[in-house]
Motif scaffolding. Sequence first.
Motif, PDB file in Angstrom:
ATOM      1  N   ARG A 164     -33.338  55.995  -6.287  1.00 31.12           N
ATOM      2  CA  ARG A 164     -33.290  57.248  -5.514  1.00 31.12           C
ATOM      3  C   ARG A 164     -34.713  57.744  -5.295  1.00 31.12           C
ATOM      4  NH1 ARG A 164     -28.758  60.168  -7.986  1.00 31.12           N
ATOM      5  NH2 ARG A 164     -27.518  58.802  -6.680  1.00 31.12           N
ATOM      6  N   ARG A 193     -33.292  55.522   6.780  1.00 36.32           N
ATOM      7  CA  ARG A 193     -32.392  54.536   7.371  1.00 36.32           C
ATOM      8  C   ARG A 193     -33.193  53.261   7.606  1.00 36.32           C
ATOM      9  NH1 ARG A 193     -27.852  56.281   7.832  1.00 36.32           N
ATOM     10  NH2 ARG A 193     -27.074  54.496   9.000  1.00 36.32           N
ATOM     11  N   GLY A 251     -26.729  45.813   1.524  1.00 34.09           N
ATOM     12  CA  GLY A 251     -25.764  46.602   2.288  1.00 34.09           C
ATOM     13  C   GLY A 251     -26.440  47.490   3.311  1.00 34.09           C
ATOM     14  N   GLU A 252     -25.602  48.140   4.100  1.00 35.74           N
ATOM     15  CA  GLU A 252     -26.133  49.034   5.125  1.00 35.74           C
ATOM     16  C   GLU A 252     -26.713  50.275   4.459  1.00 35.74           C
ATOM     17  OE1 GLU A 252     -23.933  48.765   9.110  1.00 35.74           O
ATOM     18  OE2 GLU A 252     -22.346  48.733   7.619  1.00 35.74           O
ATOM     19  N   ALA A 253     -27.585  50.977   5.215  1.00 35.99           N
ATOM     20  CA  ALA A 253     -28.260  52.153   4.649  1.00 35.99           C
ATOM     21  C   ALA A 253     -27.242  53.202   4.223  1.00 35.99           C
ATOM     22  CB  ALA A 253     -29.213  52.735   5.692  1.00 35.99           C
ATOM     23  N   GLY A 254     -27.521  53.863   3.110  1.00 40.39           N
ATOM     24  CA  GLY A 254     -26.634  54.927   2.624  1.00 40.39           C
ATOM     25  C   GLY A 254     -27.482  56.073   2.107  1.00 40.39           C
ATOM     26  N   ALA A 255     -26.926  57.267   2.109  1.00 42.04           N
ATOM     27  CA  ALA A 255     -27.706  58.454   1.736  1.00 42.04           C
ATOM     28  C   ALA A 255     -28.019  58.482   0.245  1.00 42.04           C
ATOM     29  CB  ALA A 255     -26.931  59.711   2.120  1.00 42.04           C
ATOM     30  N   GLU A 256     -27.243  57.727  -0.558  1.00 44.42           N
ATOM     31  CA  GLU A 256     -27.397  57.854  -2.020  1.00 44.42           C
ATOM     32  C   GLU A 256     -28.667  57.197  -2.555  1.00 44.42           C
ATOM     33  OE1 GLU A 256     -24.981  54.007  -1.723  1.00 44.42           O
ATOM     34  OE2 GLU A 256     -25.418  55.749  -0.497  1.00 44.42           O
ATOM     35  N   TYR A 267     -31.594  53.525  -2.298  1.00 45.36           N
ATOM     36  CA  TYR A 267     -31.787  52.117  -1.950  1.00 45.36           C
ATOM     37  C   TYR A 267     -31.152  51.260  -3.034  1.00 45.36           C
ATOM     38  CZ  TYR A 267     -35.455  54.063   1.041  1.00 45.36           C
ATOM     39  OH  TYR A 267     -36.147  54.790   1.963  1.00 45.36           O
ATOM     40  N   ARG A 268     -30.333  50.306  -2.593  1.00 47.09           N
ATOM     41  CA  ARG A 268     -29.654  49.425  -3.535  1.00 47.09           C
ATOM     42  C   ARG A 268     -30.346  48.060  -3.491  1.00 47.09           C
ATOM     43  NH1 ARG A 268     -24.833  50.768  -5.667  1.00 47.09           N
ATOM     44  NH2 ARG A 268     -24.513  52.501  -4.236  1.00 47.09           N
ATOM     45  N   GLY A 272     -25.457  43.198   4.044  1.00 46.58           N
ATOM     46  CA  GLY A 272     -25.542  44.263   5.052  1.00 46.58           C
ATOM     47  C   GLY A 272     -25.256  43.726   6.447  1.00 46.58           C
ATOM     48  N   GLN A 299     -21.581  43.318   6.810  1.00 43.91           N
ATOM     49  CA  GLN A 299     -20.918  44.619   7.008  1.00 43.91           C
ATOM     50  C   GLN A 299     -21.099  45.107   8.448  1.00 43.91           C
ATOM     51  OE1 GLN A 299     -23.062  46.711   3.939  1.00 43.91           O
ATOM     52  NE2 GLN A 299     -21.360  46.604   2.479  1.00 43.91           N
TER      53      GLN A 299
END
Length: 326
Positions: free
Chosen positions: A28, A36, A62-67, A69-70, A127, A130
């Motif tokens: 985070r 993004r 995976g695709e970008a997410g607000a939570e 970077y994975r 990603g 997906q």
Amino acid sequence: MRFIETWIQATVAATRDLTPGIREFLLRPDGAPASRYPVGSHIQVGVTIDGRPATRFYSLVGEAGAEGYRIAVRRAPDSRGGSRYMWSLAPGARLAITLPASLVELDWIRRHFCLIAGGIGITPILGAAQALARRNADVTLHYAVRSRGDAAYLNELQVLLGDRLIVHAADEGRRLDLGAAFATLPQQAMTLFCGPMRMLDAARHAWQAAGRPITDLRYETFGSSGSLPTESFRVRLKQENVELVIPHDRSMLDVLNAAGHEVMSDCRRGECGVCALDVIEVDGEIDHRDVFFSDQQRCDSHKICACVSRARGTITVDTLHRADAT
Ligand SMILES: Cc1cc2nc3c(=O)[nH]c(=O)nc-3n(C[C@H](O)[C@H](O)[C@H](O)COP(=O)(O)OP(=O)(O)OC[C@H]3O[C@@H](n4cnc5c(N)ncnc54)[C@H](O)[C@@H]3O)c2cc1C
């Protein structure tokens, strides 16, 4: 080509073991939501190896997410220690990371896509799968692993792709036949590949043998362990009475720069060719670990990418740096 690096601070928000050898980290960033990014992007992470700072690249999963970077990190045996450092991190740990960057671009107006992942190479591919599934593209994913137990994100991919996911598990005797996989694709299909260098070489040959444009094979590679063991070797500099030892755990680029020989570099992953040096003489063998030179250029060995490539024995190079130049 220029890789712009913007470093920010981040916290490890969560970790999750995906397989016995692959751990996922949710990072985070401080102060702002995660940016993004296009699928196939990666970040750099500041690590500490033997008390010294270093960086390692990790694809965003995976695709970008607000939570946040994975990323997912394979614990590399026989390594300098970057992945070991990552595995030592627990939730709450602080890290320096770069903002996402990408060199892999998909042509989204195509209808047909083939995705190929070898082992940990699944990270940038997830990603893409997906995004393509969401667009209802015709997509098949070939996932080559040692065993299903080593395959990260298998359940997610099964739910996402159903029978368009083909797992090639070596312990089940199901090896990926790249020629056969490419033969069934429509002519306008695009392939996105991520896997070990030897598998990439095989994919490039099979793709060209199938008569397909090389620009329709896009790839990401995580660096190569090469074809020779990672051992120390010697570098002599043309026109200077200097011989340097490159230890097993440092690159030729780092040793030359640390000794004041000013070799320019950019990507530091054997992709851009900025650090390529002229090879004057080889007393031994060069182990080309880049993806910049063609097969013929690697065979000729007139140049070497100092950031990743190594050698056995002694090589003489010309850095083009002249200490007495004004
Ligand atoms: C764009 C990109 C994306 C990546 N994404 C991921 C990812 O999603 N997940 C992941 O786990 N990894 C990823 N990597 C690889 C990652 O950056 C690290 O290389 C990996 O974690 C291993 O680091 P290490 O320090 O443990 O091993 P390293 O010491 O870097 O060793 C890795 C391999 O290089 C060989 N090697 C050892 N010493 C040297 C040397 N001096 N010079 C050259 N080679 C040497 C070793 O034999 C070993 O096989 C990615 C790399 C790139 C470039």
